[in-house]
Design an enzyme around this catalytic site. Structure first.
Site, mmCIF file in Angstrom:
data_model
loop_
_atom_site.group_PDB
_atom_site.id
_atom_site.type_symbol
_atom_site.label_atom_id
_atom_site.label_comp_id
_atom_site.label_asym_id
_atom_site.label_seq_id
_atom_site.Cartn_x
_atom_site.Cartn_y
_atom_site.Cartn_z
ATOM 1 N N ASP A 1 9.366 16.989 11.976
ATOM 2 C CA ASP A 1 9.117 16.851 10.531
ATOM 3 C C ASP A 1 7.612 16.863 10.255
ATOM 4 O O ASP A 1 7.099 16.019 9.507
ATOM 5 C CB ASP A 1 9.754 15.580 9.988
ATOM 6 C CG ASP A 1 9.839 15.566 8.457
ATOM 7 O OD1 ASP A 1 9.803 16.667 7.854
ATOM 8 O OD2 ASP A 1 9.942 14.472 7.869
ATOM 9 N N VAL B 1 5.457 -0.562 2.575
ATOM 10 C CA VAL B 1 4.378 -0.705 3.544
ATOM 11 C C VAL B 1 3.327 -1.638 2.957
ATOM 12 O O VAL B 1 2.905 -1.470 1.803
ATOM 13 C CB VAL B 1 3.745 0.656 3.895
ATOM 14 C CG1 VAL B 1 2.636 0.477 4.937
ATOM 15 C CG2 VAL B 1 4.803 1.619 4.415
ATOM 16 N N ILE C 1 0.814 -1.220 0.000
ATOM 17 C CA ILE C 1 0.000 0.000 0.000
ATOM 18 C C ILE C 1 0.847 1.269 0.000
ATOM 19 O O ILE C 1 0.309 2.375 -0.045
ATOM 20 C CB ILE C 1 -0.966 0.028 1.204
ATOM 21 C CG1 ILE C 1 -0.203 -0.096 2.530
ATOM 22 C CG2 ILE C 1 -2.023 -1.061 1.073
ATOM 23 C CD1 ILE C 1 -1.097 0.045 3.757
ATOM 24 N N GLY C 2 2.172 1.122 0.040
ATOM 25 C CA GLY C 2 3.035 2.295 0.019
ATOM 26 C C GLY C 2 4.481 1.894 -0.147
ATOM 27 O O GLY C 2 4.863 0.748 0.117
ATOM 28 N N ARG C 3 5.282 2.859 -0.571
ATOM 29 C CA ARG C 3 6.711 2.575 -0.794
ATOM 30 C C ARG C 3 7.511 3.834 -0.500
ATOM 31 O O ARG C 3 7.120 4.939 -0.872
ATOM 32 C CB ARG C 3 6.920 2.119 -2.240
ATOM 33 C CG ARG C 3 8.333 1.698 -2.581
ATOM 34 C CD ARG C 3 8.396 1.103 -3.973
ATOM 35 N NE ARG C 3 7.789 -0.209 -4.028
ATOM 36 C CZ ARG C 3 8.446 -1.356 -3.893
ATOM 37 N NH1 ARG C 3 9.760 -1.332 -3.688
ATOM 38 N NH2 ARG C 3 7.814 -2.505 -3.951
ATOM 39 N N LYS D 1 5.308 -1.775 8.139
ATOM 40 C CA LYS D 1 6.348 -1.001 7.468
ATOM 41 C C LYS D 1 7.634 -1.815 7.526
ATOM 42 O O LYS D 1 8.214 -2.007 8.596
ATOM 43 C CB LYS D 1 6.509 0.344 8.183
ATOM 44 C CG LYS D 1 7.499 1.304 7.566
ATOM 45 C CD LYS D 1 7.490 2.613 8.373
ATOM 46 C CE LYS D 1 8.461 3.647 7.841
ATOM 47 N NZ LYS D 1 8.413 4.909 8.645
ATOM 48 N N GLY E 1 12.035 1.250 2.242
ATOM 49 C CA GLY E 1 11.197 0.090 2.476
ATOM 50 C C GLY E 1 9.821 0.193 1.863
ATOM 51 O O GLY E 1 9.517 1.122 1.112
#
Length: 279
Positions: free
Chosen positions: A135, A23, A15-17, A39, A21
């Site tokens: 952040d 996710v 679902i993510g990059r 993650k 790494g």
């Protein structure tokens, strides 16, 4: 994937990059009705790079465990590590993040006040426990399935003992970094309030308060900290909202609001952004 992770969780689709790494969505093998995000960070990519990235890798899980649980902070549920990977099982937040949302439209004041109240509850909790996020930006402001805000990505976070204790080091994203950080001075946890103020300005205006055509120009604008409210955009924004922005985006750190002061501001407490006492 770690054998221990696969023993406890069924790892599903990506679902993510990110830079180090990927996710994935995952579900506990004992309860397929619950979903989380895992993650998975490739430690080999980090060890070949900057030592600061390696420090972030190991500090983030510790800080998340210290801060959890909180309704507006991403919670760490499990941690697995082998020779090559670190796997963090986190709350699943697969709704569009704030960055995706603000690129599509400008927020109304009640909508922005709702987001800011949740964000500052998370920031205030971090500061109470001696953690500066360092952040804060729309990309790190996530939403869960109930559309509840979750502050994420504590890879740049730093701990401190006392309010106002100095920290140092350049941290992260040009539009959102506080001027005292760019100036190379020691700074305190109020850098998070500045960054949140930039987020609030973007929600109401659709663009950042300090910008330029290059990173250098952006940094120069941030250092000048000349806060303006162009009439073509801010003509319908309430005096209360502008007052809060001035107090969050205040170059003088001693006069800049703390996270808890932001939460007590009438624009936040009214939830409507229409408190006429500040006119």
């Amino acid at each position: 994937m770690s054998q221990a992770l696969n023993r406890d969780y069924q790892v599903l689709e990506e679902i993510g990059r990110g830079r180090f790494g990927v996710v994935y969505r995952c579900s506990p093998v004992t309860n397929s009705g619950d979903f989380f995000a895992v993650k998975s960070i490739d430690k080999r990519l980090i060890s070949a790079g900057d030592s600061l990235d390696a420090q972030c890798l190991f500090s983030e899980p510790k800080i998340l465990r210290f801060l959890s649980p909180h309704p507006h902070i991403i919670n760490l549920h499990d941690l697995y590590e082998d020779d090559d990977y670190l796997h963090m099982v986190l709350d699943l937040c697969d709704a569009p993040d704030l960055h995706s949302r603000v690129t599509r439209r400008v927020y109304s004041e009640p909508e922005a006040a709702s987001v800011m109240a949740q964000l500052m509850q998370a920031v205030a909790q971090c500061h109470r426990l001696g953690v500066a996020h360092r952040d804060i930006k729309p990309d790190n402001i996530l939403f869960d399935e109930r559309n509840r805000l979750r502050l994420a990505d504590f890879g740049s976070a730093e701990t401190f003992k006392d309010r106002g204790e100095p920290m140092s080091g350049i941290v992260r994203t040009p539009y959102y970094v506080a001027p005292e950080v760019l100036a190379g001075r020691e700074y305190c946890e109020k850098v998070d309030v500045w960054s949140a103020g930039v987020v609030l300005y973007i929600m109401l205006a659709g663009f950042p308060p300090f910008y330029g055509e290059s990173v250098v120009e952006i940094f120069e604008a941030v250092l000048r900290a000349n806060l303006r409210f162009p009439s073509r955009v801010f003509h319908s924004v309430s005096p209360a909202a502008k007052d809060l922005l001035r107090r969050m985006l205040c170059k003088d750190v001693s006069r800049r609001f703390s996270a808890e002061q932001v939460l007590r501001h009438p624009w936040i407490t009214s939830g409507r952004g229409q408190d006429e006492r500040l006119i």
